[in-house]
Structures are given as structure tokens and as C-alpha cells.
Write a protein that holds these residues in place. Structure first.
Motif: not given
Ligand SMILES: [Zn+2]
Lengths: 326, 336
Positions: A251, A294, A325
Motif C-alpha cells: 500500500d 486494479p 485488486r
């Protein structure tokens, strides 16, 4: 809390498309020695961003073929530039992505590449003799894409990589050189292609790689150096080959890469606030892909090509990226 | 591009800039064209050589032009010149690349040309002194590369070049003086991992050739490292080097002494990630290699302390929490 930052795909696609339109700009011409690589970076980034057709296919193939150095039997970086192993790999990668490898004289290119192997096992970049494990990896990947890996002296090649290994588990550019994330990528990926990952002290190397992440989320290339977006790919690719991608904070790294986006003109820079370029755009996007960001295509960390391409050629090795994701 | 700040031009400013660059651009394109066409025609003249100088001053990354320059020297100049003239022209190129490197310390092509020039230096000045020119040049190289490392002590081009020079000099310098050089670099800045790395290489050579006593060196090294750790316990260079010194931890006495010394530092600096991380690593080596000399009860104590440290590390150093989790599982499953 504001909205999560997002990769601005349409803007980056436009940025890459615009790169060929800067011919009035001096910088464009000063970087001609990197043109073939730049086309490869641009096309790969577009492919990963699912915009493969944003650049004209025919024009690109003709450009690549116009860089053929008939005398040497390899590709130069630009028309009339000398053949070099790096430009040659980029040319092959572009043609593979455009499904146009039939345009290449495979026998001659293979001969050119093999002629650059030195008695020590490492490869030179061209006839003038600069040696580097980067060129060794380039040779291994190019031969693999051309289906000519069986012509390589694998023992000799692996032997050189082995002698570049340092106590920290990493590899340098030549024997004796300090470990550097980009050289770790080329050595690890070359060993992956040659099915010789046993040469690596995997535990130690994965430790060293995980220590590249800094508190701001970015990755550096050596101990006590600054972060840089391009290391996102060098470090992450090696970690995915070692199946230890979860040993860093994904992240935080995603946030760092996105913070280096130029949201006005597109492109990604080495660091927030710096001038973007196609190199960092490609390696930023490739890093995001490995982190499961994503909306992106999978990148193959071994070849730095879309995974679809290496899978279709039956070349996929055993690596693991983070799950995509949604 | 690295480290170039993004500049925002207003439309007027951008137009003005392009206007200014226009002349430069025309000149650059004309020069490129002239060089490429001469190269195609096999022109190895003086004028062609001078044109490459002009081009490389503007764009030292144009590898094709460097190649052309070398070709002119090899195919024309070297064949028609005396050794003296050859040495002079190579010295000229070495001076030129010294100037280039000051401006562009990280351009591969410049370093490569330099290396190529050195390798072309002919024998001379006299038959009685065939290594005279070579010696003079190589000695200068070490000086140049030290200047480069004074400016940027982490420049890996310079370090690689330094190792190349040291390995290629006609008369070798002693490893001891290189060890002293790394000491100076490290004392100037403990976080210079490039110098620690070089030190590991030099010491290995000294040991392999029997020129130094590993046991004695190791003690001195541990002392040096301890100073560095206390100076900045958060700097990773020294901890990585420490790991090399300990290696597989075959010496139980050293291993235990280092564990207690790091524990002392941790007591002073309770949030030092590197203290905790290293303790886990060395205690693991202790369990793996010396379980016989620590009793069964102590083995459990060591194991538990590793697990405690790993738990703390997951908070203190959260970027790598999954690694610590994996290590904890492995230690928990250790059969001791
Ligand atoms: Zn970078």
C-alpha cells in the motif's frame, strides 16, 4: 481524508502518444541513443494499461526495421546508430509484442548476440567491449525469445553470475561490484530463465531486497540511498521471482508511485515533483501491476513483458505477483 | 531522467525557449548528419575526429560517435603515428574525459572510453623503460578516481573503475593501502556502504592470500563496527557489514559476545529496529549451530525471546511485518 489517489491511465496514454511529436525539441534529439528502448518502454506501459493499440503498429515495426545495422547483424538505437545488444533486445521485445518477429533474421541476430560472450561468461554490449551483467541478461532473454537458448553456453554464463554474488545475497554489474537492485533484477531474472535459481541465497537476498523500502514507501537501489520509482520494478521483479513480494508494504509503495505522477501533462517521474519520462512511466506502471493495482494487465517480472505474451510463447516461469485488486 | 525538477513554462516562456533552442537544434542536427555521413563513407580524417569531439561535448551519451572516434584512432591514426604521438593523443582523450566526468559523473560511455584509452597506451617512452607511459597514466587514474569519490562517495561507476584500476596497474598497490583507504572513507561517513563493501572484498583477498590473520582482523573489525553502531544505530550499512563478519556464526564465543553487546545497545535504544532484527538473526544461528552448548531450558528462553522480538518488530518496522511473521513461524516450528 481525501479520495485515494488513482493512476490516471488516459493521461499517461496521451503522454506516451505525445512523445513522438516533440521533434522540435532539442531534448528529443539528444536522447536518440535511447529511442529504441523508449519505444519498448512506451509500448509495454501501454500494453499494461490495456491501451496496446494507442501507437500505430505498422509505423512502429517500420521504425524498428529501419534501425537494423546490416554490417553488424543487430539493431541500433536509432537509424544509422551502431548495433548494440540493448537496442537489439528492445527491438526483439517490440516485435514480439507486435507479433512481427518474422521480420527478423534470427540466425544473424543470434550470431551477433553469441559473438558478444566473453571468455569469463559475461556479455559485452557491442564490439567495443563494455561488459555488464545487464548485457548478460539481455543476451539470455533475447535468445530465449528467439527460441535459441540451446545455443548458449549455460554453465559459463551462470558461472559469471555466481562470481558476482556478494555476501548480502545481491549481485553487482561485474565481479567485485557492490550489490545494486537493478543488477539484482538482471541476475535473478537471467537465472530464472536458465532455471538456475539454486545459485541464489534466496533468504539473504529477499531480506536485502525488503530492506530497500524506506519509511516514505518508496524503494531505493542500495543501502542508505534515496528512493526512486524505477526501483519499484527492479526490486519487485526480483521479489516476485523469489515469491516474497509480500515482504514489503504494498500500500505504501503504491502511494509513493502515484505521488510521482504528473497529473497535468501525464507520465511518472523518478520522484514527486520531478520531470516525468517514459522510462519511469513504464517502470512505475510495471511496479503497480506486480503489486496487484486494479485495472492493469499482468507483467511478467522475468521478461518485463506482458504475461500474456510470455505465456503464449510457453516461456512463463514460476513467479508470483500480488493478486489483482478490484 | 533522474533528479530533474519539473518546470512549468507559461506559453510565452515556452515559445521563447523554443525560439532560443531553435538555433541550437539546427546546429545539432547538422552536426549529427555530417558525422553520420562521414562515418558511412569511411572518413577517418582529422576533421572527422574533431567533429566527434564537438559532438561529444554536447552529447557524451551518443555511443555511436564514441565508437566512430575509436575507429578513427584504430584504423587511421594508430597506423600512421609514432608511439609518442599515440601516447599524446590518448593523454588528450584522457584529459577530455576527465573534464566530461566532472560534469557527468554517471555516464557509462565516458568511463568506458577512458578505460579503452588506457588499454591502448603503447610501450615507451624508451625500450629500456617500456612501462613508463603506462605507469604514468595508471597512477594518474587512481588520483582521478579518488577525486570522483571525494565528490560522491557512493558513485558505483567510480568504485567499479577503482577496482579495475587497482587490478590492472602495471605495479600492484598493496591490499593494505586499499584497506586503509576504506577506513578513511568509512570514518568520514559510517553510512557509506560502498566503502564497507569494498572492505569486505579487500579483507577476503588478504585472508585468501595469507597476508593477514582472519582472527585478529575480525576482532578489529568488530571494534570498528561497534563504534559505528553506537554512532548511529539506525544506519543499515554497518549492520549489513556486521552480518558478513559473523557469517554462519560458527564461532560460538563471538556469536554470544555479539549478542550480549547488541542487547546492551538495545537496552539504551529500545526502539532500534536493527538491534532487534540482528538479535533475532544471531540467536537463530545460535540455536541452529550451537544448540548442544546451551541447555534445553535456555534453548526455550532464546526461542521465546526471538518470538517476542519479532512481535515487536512487526510494530516498529511495519513495512516488513510479513517477513517477521514468516520468521516467527519458522522459529516456532524449530525442532529444539
Ligand atoms: Zn530511476
Amino acid at each position: 481524508m481525501g479520495a485515494e489517489p488513482k493512476l490516471n491511465i488516459p493521461l499517461h496514454v496521451k503522454y506516451i502518444q505525445s512523445l513522438g511529436e516533440n521533434k522540435d525539441d532539442l531534448t528529443y534529439h539528444l536522447t536518440a541513443h535511447l529511442r529504441m528502448n523508449a519505444v519498448y518502454w512506451g509500448l509495454t506501459a501501454l500494453y499494461i494499461m490495456k491501451n496496446k493499440d494507442a501507437l500505430d503498429r505498422e509505423e512502429m515495426i517500420e521504425y524498428v526495421m529501419s534501425c537494423w545495422d546490416e554490417q553488424a547483424g543487430g539493431f541500433g538505437a536509432h537509424p544509422d546508430h551502431d548495433a548494440h545488444i540493448h537496442a537489439t533486445l528492445s527491438a526483439i521485445q517490440i516485435l514480439v509484442m507486435q507479433d512481427a518477429l518474422d521480420r527478423v533474421d534470427v540466425d544473424r541476430v543470434t550470431k551477433f548476440i553469441l559473438s558478444l560472450q566473453q571468455p569469463s561468461g559475461v556479455f559485452a554490449g557491442d564490439a567495443f567491449g563494455e561488459i555488464d551483467t545487464r548485457f548478460l541478461y539481455i543476451a539470455v532473454q533475447a535468445l530465449s525469445l528467439l527460441g535459441r537458448l540451446h545455443e548458449l553456453d549455460v554453465e559459463k554464463t551462470v558461472g559469471y553470475i555466481q562470481r558476482c554474488r556478494n555476501f548480502d545475497g545481491g549481485f553487482g554489474a561485474i565481479i567485485g561490484a557492490e550489490s545494486h537492485a537493478a543488477q539484482v533484477f538482471v541476475c535473478t531474472a537471467a537465472l530464472a530463465i536458465l532455471d538456475r535459481l539454486d545459485v541464489i541465497d534466496q533468504e539473504t537476498l529477499a531480506w536485502w531486497l525488503s530492506e530497500r523500502q524506506l519509511p516514505n514507501g518508496g524503494l531505493n537501489g542500495r543501502p542508505e540511498k534515496l528512493e526512486d520509482v524505477c526501483y519499484s520494478f527492479w526490486v519487485l521483479s526480483a521479489l516476485s521471482i523469489l515469491k516474497k513480494l509480500n515482504w514489503i508494504d504494498a500500500d505504501k509503495l503504491i502511494k509513493f508511485i502515484l505521488s510521482a505522477e504528473d497529473l497535468e501533462h501525464g507520465g511518472i517521474a523518478d520522484r514527486p515533483g520531478d520531470q516525468p519520462d517514459v522510462f519511469h512511466t513504464q517502470f512505475g506502471v510495471a511496479g503497480l501491476s506486480l503489486l496487484g493495482y486494479p485495472g492493469l494487465e499482468d507483467i511478467d517480472p522475468v521478461y518485463c513483458l506482458p504475461a500474456k505474451i510470455t505465456e503464449a510463447k510457453g516461456l512463463r516461469k514460476d513467479w508470483e505477483a500480488l493478486p489483482r485488486r478490484v | 531522467m533522474h533528479g530533474v525538477k519539473r518546470i512549468r513554462y507559461s506559453r510565452e516562456a515556452l515559445e521563447a525557449k523554443q525560439q532560443r533552442d531553435k538555433a541550437k537544434l539546427q546546429e545539432y542536427l547538422a552536426l549529427t548528419e555530417e558525422i553520420i555521413s562521414r562515418k558511412k563513407n569511411g572518413d577517418y580524417s582529422h576533421e572527422a575526429f574533431d567533429l566527434t569531439t564537438r559532438m561529444l561535448r554536447v552529447n557524451p551519451e551518443f555511443y555511436t560517435v564514441w565508437n566512430y572516434r575509436k575507429t578513427i584512432l584504430v584504423k587511421e591514426f594508430f597506423l600512421k603515428s609514432t608511439p609518442h604521438q599515440i601516447n599524446d593523443v590518448l593523454s588528450g582523450d584522457l584529459d577530455m574525459t576527465t573534464a566530461f566526468l566532472k560534469q557527468h559523473p554517471k555516464i557509462y560511455a565516458i568511463w568506458n572510453h577512458r578505460r579503452w584509452c588506457l588499454e591502448q597506451v603503447p610501450e615507451g617512452p624508451t625500450e629500456a623503460d617500456p612501462n613508463g607511459w603506462k605507469m604514468a597514466n595508471w597512477k594518474k587514474e587512481l588520483y582521478v578516481v579518488e577525486k570522483m569519490l571525494d565528490v560522491d562517495a557512493r558513485n558505483f561507476h567510480a568504485w567499479n573503475y577503482r577496482r579495475y584500476v587497482l587490478a590492472s596497474m602495471p605495479v600492484h598497490r598493496s591490499e593494505q593501502s586499499e584497506l586503509d583507504y576504506t577506513t578513511r572513507k568509512i570514518e568520514a561517513n559510517f553510512s557509506n556502504f560502498s566503502a564497507w563493501h569494498q572492505r569486505s572484498k579487500v579483507l577476503t583477498t588478504l585472508w585468501e592470500t595469507g597476508k593477514a590473520n582472519p582472527a585478529q582482523n575480525r576482532e578489529e573489525e568488530l571494534e570498528l563496527v561497534r563504534n559505528a553502531m553506537y554512532t548511529d544505530p539506525f544506519d543499515q550499512s554497518v549492520w549489513i557489514y556486521h552480518r558478513w563478519l559473523i557469517g554462519e556464526g560458527s564461532d560460538a564465543t563471538i556469536l554470544q559476545a555479539e549478542i550480549s553487546s547488541i542487547q546492551e545497545l538495545l537496552d539504551e535504544q529500545p526502539d532500534s529496529k536493527w538491534c532487534m532484527e540482528s538479535l533475532v538473526h544471531y540467536k537463530q544461528l545460535l540455536l541452529r549451530n550451537h544448540s548442544a552448548i546451551i541447555g534445553a531450558e535456555d534453548r526455550q528462553v532464546v526461542k521465546t525471546s526471538c518470538l517476542d522480538l519479532l512481535l515487536q518488530l512487526q510494530h516498529v518496522d511495519s513495512e516488513r511485518k510479513n517477513r517477521y511473521g514468516d520468521l516467527a513461524v519458522r522459529i516456532r516450528d524449530m525442532d529444539i
